[in-house]
Design a protein around this motif. Sequence first.
Motif, short mmCIF file in Angstrom:
data_model
loop_
_atom_site.label_atom_id
_atom_site.label_comp_id
_atom_site.label_asym_id
_atom_site.label_seq_id
_atom_site.Cartn_x
_atom_site.Cartn_y
_atom_site.Cartn_z
N VAL A 1 47.86 28.61 59.57
CA VAL A 1 48.61 29.59 58.95
C VAL A 1 47.85 29.57 57.57
O VAL A 1 47.94 28.60 56.72
CB VAL A 1 50.14 28.92 58.61
N LEU A 2 47.36 31.00 57.01
CA LEU A 2 46.70 31.07 55.92
C LEU A 2 47.95 31.44 54.81
O LEU A 2 48.72 32.36 54.88
CB LEU A 2 46.04 32.52 55.80
N LEU A 3 47.84 30.46 53.60
CA LEU A 3 48.93 30.65 52.75
C LEU A 3 48.45 31.31 51.54
O LEU A 3 49.12 32.03 50.83
CB LEU A 3 49.33 29.21 52.32
N GLY A 4 47.08 31.42 51.17
CA GLY A 4 46.54 31.96 50.09
C GLY A 4 44.98 32.05 49.94
O GLY A 4 44.27 31.37 50.68
N ILE A 5 44.39 32.80 49.02
CA ILE A 5 43.20 33.31 48.86
C ILE A 5 43.14 33.24 47.30
O ILE A 5 43.63 33.85 46.74
CB ILE A 5 42.48 34.39 49.49
N HIS A 6 42.29 32.45 46.71
CA HIS A 6 42.07 32.19 45.28
C HIS A 6 43.34 31.82 44.65
O HIS A 6 43.89 30.73 45.35
CB HIS A 6 41.79 33.46 44.70
N SER A 7 43.96 32.44 43.78
CA SER A 7 45.19 31.98 43.20
C SER A 7 46.45 33.15 43.75
O SER A 7 47.58 33.08 43.28
CB SER A 7 45.43 32.14 41.79
N TRP A 8 46.15 33.78 44.94
CA TRP A 8 47.05 34.73 45.30
C TRP A 8 47.75 34.27 46.76
O TRP A 8 46.91 33.86 47.62
CB TRP A 8 46.46 36.34 45.38
N GLY B 1 46.29 43.80 49.46
CA GLY B 1 46.15 43.97 48.11
C GLY B 1 45.09 42.84 47.61
O GLY B 1 44.10 43.19 46.47
N ILE B 2 44.87 41.82 48.22
CA ILE B 2 43.90 40.85 47.98
C ILE B 2 42.55 41.29 48.25
O ILE B 2 41.49 41.21 47.75
CB ILE B 2 44.23 39.44 48.65
N LEU B 3 42.44 41.86 49.67
CA LEU B 3 41.17 42.41 50.17
C LEU B 3 40.52 43.54 49.42
O LEU B 3 39.36 43.85 49.35
CB LEU B 3 41.11 42.64 51.56
N GLU B 4 41.55 44.43 48.64
CA GLU B 4 41.12 45.37 48.10
C GLU B 4 40.74 45.02 46.52
O GLU B 4 40.38 46.02 45.74
CB GLU B 4 42.31 46.51 48.15
N HIS B 5 41.13 44.04 46.12
CA HIS B 5 40.99 43.56 44.74
C HIS B 5 39.46 43.63 44.39
O HIS B 5 38.55 43.08 45.34
CB HIS B 5 41.56 42.32 44.56
N PRO B 6 39.03 44.03 43.36
CA PRO B 6 37.43 44.24 43.04
C PRO B 6 36.97 42.79 42.98
O PRO B 6 35.62 42.86 43.33
CB PRO B 6 37.42 44.58 41.54
N GLU B 7 37.69 41.52 42.68
CA GLU B 7 36.84 40.08 42.80
C GLU B 7 36.63 40.10 44.35
O GLU B 7 35.59 39.22 44.48
CB GLU B 7 37.69 39.22 42.37
N ILE B 8 37.35 40.50 45.30
CA ILE B 8 37.05 40.12 46.79
C ILE B 8 35.94 41.05 47.20
O ILE B 8 35.24 40.81 47.98
CB ILE B 8 38.45 40.41 47.25
N SER C 1 33.27 42.32 46.14
CA SER C 1 32.17 41.98 45.96
C SER C 1 31.48 40.73 46.78
O SER C 1 30.27 40.27 46.84
CB SER C 1 31.99 41.51 44.51
N GLY C 2 32.51 40.14 47.57
CA GLY C 2 32.25 39.03 48.46
C GLY C 2 31.88 37.67 47.84
O GLY C 2 30.80 37.12 47.92
N PRO C 3 32.93 37.16 47.41
CA PRO C 3 32.94 36.06 46.53
C PRO C 3 33.08 34.79 47.09
O PRO C 3 33.37 34.69 48.45
CB PRO C 3 34.03 36.03 45.53
N ASN C 4 32.49 33.58 46.61
CA ASN C 4 33.17 32.34 47.27
C ASN C 4 34.29 31.95 46.88
O ASN C 4 34.70 31.49 45.94
CB ASN C 4 32.00 31.25 46.76
N ALA C 5 35.45 32.19 47.76
CA ALA C 5 36.76 32.18 47.69
C ALA C 5 37.37 30.91 48.12
O ALA C 5 36.91 30.37 49.25
CB ALA C 5 37.45 33.45 48.47
#
Length: 501
Positions: free
Chosen positions: A445-452, A462-469, A471-475
């Motif tokens: 069960v995925l609870l979060g990515i980064h601080s979201w 909303g997370i996947l459409e965020h500019p930080e995401i 760009s393909g970061p190390n999340a």
Amino acid sequence: MNLIYYFFGTRCQAVPERLFVPGSGQGNSLSKTGALVAVLATVLASAAVPFAVAGELEGVRATSFRAGSSDVDRHRSSRETPTVTAIRRASPSVVNLHGQKTLRNSAASHAGAVGDVAKQVNGMGTGVVIDSRGYVVTNYHVVEDVYEINVTLHNGETTRADLVTSDPSSDLAVVKLRGSGPFETIPQGHSDDLMIGESVIAIGNAFGYVHTSTVGIISALHRDIPVNETQSYHDLIQTSAGINPGNSGGPLLNIDGEIIGINVAVRVGAQQIAFAIPIDQVLETVNDMVTRHNDRRFVIGLRGTSDRAGGLRVVDLNDGGSAQQGGLKPGDRVLKVQDRSVKTPLQYALSVLDATPGQKLRMEFDRDGEVYETFVATLPNSGSTSDPTASLAWQVIGVAVRPASDSFTRRMNSQLSTSYRGGLVITDVRSGSAADEQGIQVGDVLLGIHSWQTSNLSDLAGILEHPEIQSGPNAKFYVVRRDKTLYGHMQLASQTGTSRR
């Protein structure tokens, strides 16, 4: 007001109409507040039935004490009724499912509990083998939130099963038995010609008594049964066969030993009022479930329908798809995929279920009376889908997800003293993706990515459409696996470039 009870072991929940689902889970009703009740079934026989040896038992023939073979044959023929034959025919393909899930009890004051408590509840249910490789159909509420699905086979052997795909709205799921097999498959009947009054047989894991058989008749057809405000069963078979907690997911048989339905519910407080999902409806839904599961992993580009002459009649091909590239044309009849015969759309969907993206499948097909052979590649899915969020999740992370139940959220908040609003259950992982490389598994069960938080699909969008995401970061990610919270880091695929493979 009447009540419907969903049973998971001794746990039940009250919602409108007095009906319960006799399996090990609670389906979509887990969001409702439940009441803990104890269930005890005592079966009394009207007359004692002595144990006896009839014909052969464990390979020992009863020849030393019979007066004459003709007498024994007549005696045996009067005992080996059509019911006995039907049960003997179907039983080897019936499996008994057991597992545990953690449920929160918010209304257990009558049981001595104070406040909200988490409780490990033993669950039980039944399944039927539909493919010799070990694919089993059962009810979704039997396997929902169960971490380890333990299985007892007809011969007493035990193994485990893994969830493959599910559809909560229809209360159906497909699991796969571990082990090489082959496993015996259930004889298939039809539910479009059922008659009120015809004899039927139910086999299931009733109250944990494996392979319990009961008999009855078809009492009515086309019953619509409401479960709660958002879910109901449609076009069910009503039967008088005895069905109890643990029977969920098991077969309702006709007198020929063919499956005509999947047992799903009984009316609490009544006698001999039980319900089953018609097998034609089951197979159509399971075909859709397996096809969607396959389409998330790879693309072949072939759609077909059953043909009276046998095989799968090709109806449509994707332009430029691998099936078209392999030389198939509309009107061809696919006879085999690899070494597996194909007669129906479900058999075709199951025949490619074990395939991996990029694999070349051997197909045998008939065209104008001539049989040909071709090889069709399973092209990796680029993530294209009508749901933009699902497409992004598949492309960027490499997962397919569905919202976790409310009971999971309450349990996690109680155990971790947190305020999670929810989570997303991983239902599929794309081979070679960021999720696959980090060891994320189906059932996590995925609870979060980064601080979201990823409490629902809108959050994930909303997370996947965020500019930080983008760009393909190390999340950094957080998942729950069997009540343990884990975290890791994964290199997400950039949405401006090609997806990861």
